[in-house]
Scaffold this motif. Sequence first.
Motif, PDB file in Angstrom:
ATOM      1  N   VAL A  84       0.829  -1.202   0.000  1.00 55.71           N
ATOM      2  CA  VAL A  84       0.000   0.000   0.000  1.00 55.71           C
ATOM      3  C   VAL A  84       0.868   1.258   0.000  1.00 55.71           C
ATOM      4  CG1 VAL A  84      -1.797   1.268   1.249  1.00 55.71           C
ATOM      5  CG2 VAL A  84      -1.888  -1.214   1.136  1.00 55.71           C
ATOM      6  N   THR A  85       1.959   1.256   0.761  1.00 56.24           N
ATOM      7  CA  THR A  85       2.840   2.429   0.799  1.00 56.24           C
ATOM      8  C   THR A  85       3.487   2.679  -0.564  1.00 56.24           C
ATOM      9  OG1 THR A  85       3.288   1.984   3.138  1.00 56.24           O
ATOM     10  CG2 THR A  85       4.778   3.478   1.992  1.00 56.24           C
ATOM     11  N   THR A  86       3.883   1.613  -1.239  1.00 56.62           N
ATOM     12  CA  THR A  86       4.458   1.770  -2.579  1.00 56.62           C
ATOM     13  C   THR A  86       3.444   2.379  -3.541  1.00 56.62           C
ATOM     14  OG1 THR A  86       5.875  -0.149  -2.172  1.00 56.62           O
ATOM     15  CG2 THR A  86       5.591   0.555  -4.462  1.00 56.62           C
ATOM     16  N   ILE A  88       0.949   4.337  -2.718  1.00 57.86           N
ATOM     17  CA  ILE A  88       0.750   5.743  -2.345  1.00 57.86           C
ATOM     18  C   ILE A  88       1.880   6.609  -2.906  1.00 57.86           C
ATOM     19  CG2 ILE A  88       0.692   7.333  -0.386  1.00 57.86           C
ATOM     20  CD1 ILE A  88      -0.807   5.234   1.183  1.00 57.86           C
ATOM     21  N   ARG A  89       3.102   6.111  -2.853  1.00 61.34           N
ATOM     22  CA  ARG A  89       4.225   6.884  -3.412  1.00 61.34           C
ATOM     23  C   ARG A  89       4.054   7.103  -4.918  1.00 61.34           C
ATOM     24  NH1 ARG A  89       6.075   9.520   0.809  1.00 61.34           N
ATOM     25  NH2 ARG A  89       6.539   8.122   2.564  1.00 61.34           N
ATOM     26  N   GLU A  90       3.553   6.095  -5.605  1.00 63.74           N
ATOM     27  CA  GLU A  90       3.319   6.272  -7.038  1.00 63.74           C
ATOM     28  C   GLU A  90       2.243   7.329  -7.291  1.00 63.74           C
ATOM     29  OE1 GLU A  90       2.275   2.489  -8.534  1.00 63.74           O
ATOM     30  OE2 GLU A  90       4.267   1.578  -8.226  1.00 63.74           O
ATOM     31  N   ARG A  91       1.171   7.286  -6.506  1.00 61.66           N
ATOM     32  CA  ARG A  91       0.114   8.289  -6.676  1.00 61.66           C
ATOM     33  C   ARG A  91       0.581   9.672  -6.265  1.00 61.66           C
ATOM     34  NH1 ARG A  91      -2.727   6.378 -10.299  1.00 61.66           N
ATOM     35  NH2 ARG A  91      -4.036   8.208  -9.926  1.00 61.66           N
ATOM     36  N   GLU A  92       1.536   9.750  -5.344  1.00 61.25           N
ATOM     37  CA  GLU A  92       2.070  11.052  -4.934  1.00 61.25           C
ATOM     38  C   GLU A  92       2.757  11.750  -6.102  1.00 61.25           C
ATOM     39  OE1 GLU A  92       5.430  12.885  -1.851  1.00 61.25           O
ATOM     40  OE2 GLU A  92       5.092  10.710  -2.003  1.00 61.25           O
ATOM     41  N   ASN A 320      -8.251   6.845  -5.254  1.00 60.23           N
ATOM     42  CA  ASN A 320      -7.558   5.760  -5.946  1.00 60.23           C
ATOM     43  C   ASN A 320      -6.932   4.774  -4.974  1.00 60.23           C
ATOM     44  OD1 ASN A 320      -8.227   6.678  -8.441  1.00 60.23           O
ATOM     45  ND2 ASN A 320      -6.256   7.601  -8.927  1.00 60.23           N
ATOM     46  N   THR A 321      -6.421   5.259  -3.859  1.00 61.62           N
ATOM     47  CA  THR A 321      -5.857   4.355  -2.850  1.00 61.62           C
ATOM     48  C   THR A 321      -6.932   3.471  -2.240  1.00 61.62           C
ATOM     49  OG1 THR A 321      -4.136   5.990  -2.356  1.00 61.62           O
ATOM     50  CG2 THR A 321      -4.510   4.266  -0.734  1.00 61.62           C
ATOM     51  N   LYS A 322      -8.096   4.042  -1.965  1.00 57.76           N
ATOM     52  CA  LYS A 322      -9.201   3.241  -1.437  1.00 57.76           C
ATOM     53  C   LYS A 322      -9.638   2.170  -2.436  1.00 57.76           C
ATOM     54  CE  LYS A 322     -12.570   5.548   0.377  1.00 57.76           C
ATOM     55  NZ  LYS A 322     -13.595   6.621   0.530  1.00 57.76           N
ATOM     56  N   ALA A 323      -9.726   2.542  -3.718  1.00 55.35           N
ATOM     57  CA  ALA A 323     -10.107   1.560  -4.737  1.00 55.35           C
ATOM     58  C   ALA A 323      -9.049   0.461  -4.865  1.00 55.35           C
ATOM     59  CB  ALA A 323     -10.308   2.265  -6.084  1.00 55.35           C
ATOM     60  N   PHE A 324      -7.782   0.824  -4.753  1.00 55.65           N
ATOM     61  CA  PHE A 324      -6.709  -0.178  -4.827  1.00 55.65           C
ATOM     62  C   PHE A 324      -6.807  -1.164  -3.662  1.00 55.65           C
ATOM     63  CE2 PHE A 324      -2.467  -1.462  -3.404  1.00 55.65           C
ATOM     64  CZ  PHE A 324      -2.021  -2.145  -4.529  1.00 55.65           C
ATOM     65  N   ILE A 325      -7.060  -0.672  -2.467  1.00 58.62           N
ATOM     66  CA  ILE A 325      -7.154  -1.559  -1.304  1.00 58.62           C
ATOM     67  C   ILE A 325      -8.347  -2.508  -1.436  1.00 58.62           C
ATOM     68  CG2 ILE A 325      -7.588  -1.586   1.193  1.00 58.62           C
ATOM     69  CD1 ILE A 325      -5.973   0.979   1.398  1.00 58.62           C
ATOM     70  N   HIS A 326      -9.464  -2.021  -1.957  1.00 55.54           N
ATOM     71  CA  HIS A 326     -10.666  -2.847  -2.035  1.00 55.54           C
ATOM     72  C   HIS A 326     -10.603  -3.875  -3.163  1.00 55.54           C
ATOM     73  CE1 HIS A 326     -13.122  -1.036   1.055  1.00 55.54           C
ATOM     74  NE2 HIS A 326     -12.819   0.183   0.609  1.00 55.54           N
ATOM     75  N   HIS A 327      -9.955  -3.549  -4.276  1.00 57.12           N
ATOM     76  CA  HIS A 327     -10.065  -4.387  -5.468  1.00 57.12           C
ATOM     77  C   HIS A 327      -8.760  -5.069  -5.874  1.00 57.12           C
ATOM     78  CE1 HIS A 327     -14.041  -2.685  -5.957  1.00 57.12           C
ATOM     79  NE2 HIS A 327     -13.543  -1.464  -6.010  1.00 57.12           N
ATOM     80  N   GLU A 328      -7.599  -4.533  -5.562  1.00 55.24           N
ATOM     81  CA  GLU A 328      -6.348  -5.064  -6.093  1.00 55.24           C
ATOM     82  C   GLU A 328      -5.376  -5.545  -5.022  1.00 55.24           C
ATOM     83  OE1 GLU A 328      -4.514  -2.445  -8.883  1.00 55.24           O
ATOM     84  OE2 GLU A 328      -6.429  -1.689  -9.648  1.00 55.24           O
TER      85      GLU A 328
END
Length: 504
Positions: A84-86, A88-92, A320-328
């Motif tokens: 998840v941290t990785t 977030i860094r990409e989305r940053e 996008n982070t929330k969607a990533f946690i729920h689906h990927e």
Amino acid sequence: MEFDEKDLRREISYAIKNIHGVRTGLFTPDMAFEAIVKKQIVKLKEPSLKCVDLVVSELATVIKKCAEKLSSYPRLREETERIVTTYIREREGRTKDQILLLIDIEQSYINTNHEDFIGFANCYYTEQLVTCAQQRSTQLNKKRAIPNQGEILVIRRGWLTINNISLMKGGSKEYWFVLTAESLSWYKDEEEKEKKYMLPLDNLKIRDVEKGFMSNKHVFAIFNTEQRNVYKDLRQIELACDSQEDVDSWKASFLRAGVYPEKDQAENEDGAQENTFSMDPQLERQVETIRNLVDSYVAIINKSIRDLMPKTIMHLMINNTKAFIHHELLAYLYSSADQSSLMEESADQAQRRDDMLRMYHALKEALNIIGDISTSTVSTPVPPPVDDTWLQSASSHSPTPQRRPVSSIHPPGRPPAVRGPTPGPPLIPVPVGAAASFSAPPIPSRPGPQSVFANNDLFPAPPQIPSRPVRIPPGIPPGVPSRRPPAAPSRPTIIRPAEPSLLD
């Protein structure tokens, strides 16, 4: 964003001079306005990127707190935090690129047709008002009509205290001040109906005043450079504020109106001429015009950026982070490492699980033991009576034991006389309900002489000694034979004769 008023005015002055070159411009150049505005827009990049960093830090804290729920599986927790941290860094990086793109878009085109922009027409009108004020100062004998207050650009309104009025004239008093590009007016209250005085801004300067010993207010003064009275018989008026921040804010507003602070002697000695502007009246008017235009347009840009910043961050980072946690996230966990190693329990969790299992089995066994105990009453039928008829038949066929007759010979020295009736065997009671064939036995008497060889019996049985009858216990109903063995016969009671008395 807060700007340094001196630096901003110096930049505007340099921009105007660079555009005019060696010629003196008749009109305020719009290219100077665009150059200054673009410099101010570029300054928005740093606080915008800092805002993204703060959001990323907060997201990392939230992810760490959520991952603490997986403390029972340390490998799974570490892998989840890493993935998840990785992400977030990409989305940053993408979010920062988008924000920089928004600022570049604002910088690419200066929209002077915006509905909230003050426009050049109003600034030119303000410039004309300043020119008229300067002409009034040189033509004292002429009176010109004062333009409508609503058409004048108001720079600032607020409460100030005139601090240097003597007690004979009322002392210090607070008024409502209105600062425009042409004059400084003060009223009785905020309604601005009762005007006390209007002071033109021509040839006015600002200087600092030391705070009084017993006063807690911060003071600055306004004076006339031509040594004229500013208000009634006062060469300067001292204006007091509650804090130093208010004083600095009012000084910046006076700078926008063209009232500059008094030159410090120390700055002159150090040769700090670069911090001052040319006292050319036309250049000062142009600087003030550009300053008002910059202030108006930068306010529009700030409003737009403050609206787009949270929207961009929410869309590109948080949602996008929330969607990533729920689906990927689950797919990444399956593909990252061995699932069995991810689900390894910690030592503390394993010990806790063993303790819980032992407690579970102990409680289950205790419940089984409690379930075996019946709280209902169980009745058992009474067994049938014992058949003892064989005892009666055996007793009827068995011979009656015979006892030898008691010898009638008394011991020597004892008189044979017996007082009272002759003792005999007691009567045997007949039970109730017994057969009628059984009659009362005869009274026994002393046995008579028998033949020694009667019935050809060489050993005849001894004579039967009478005994007391067997008493039936009260608990046994009559007619029911007793299980107890018959009582042994007892000897008759012998009463000894009394000793002869001397009187006899």
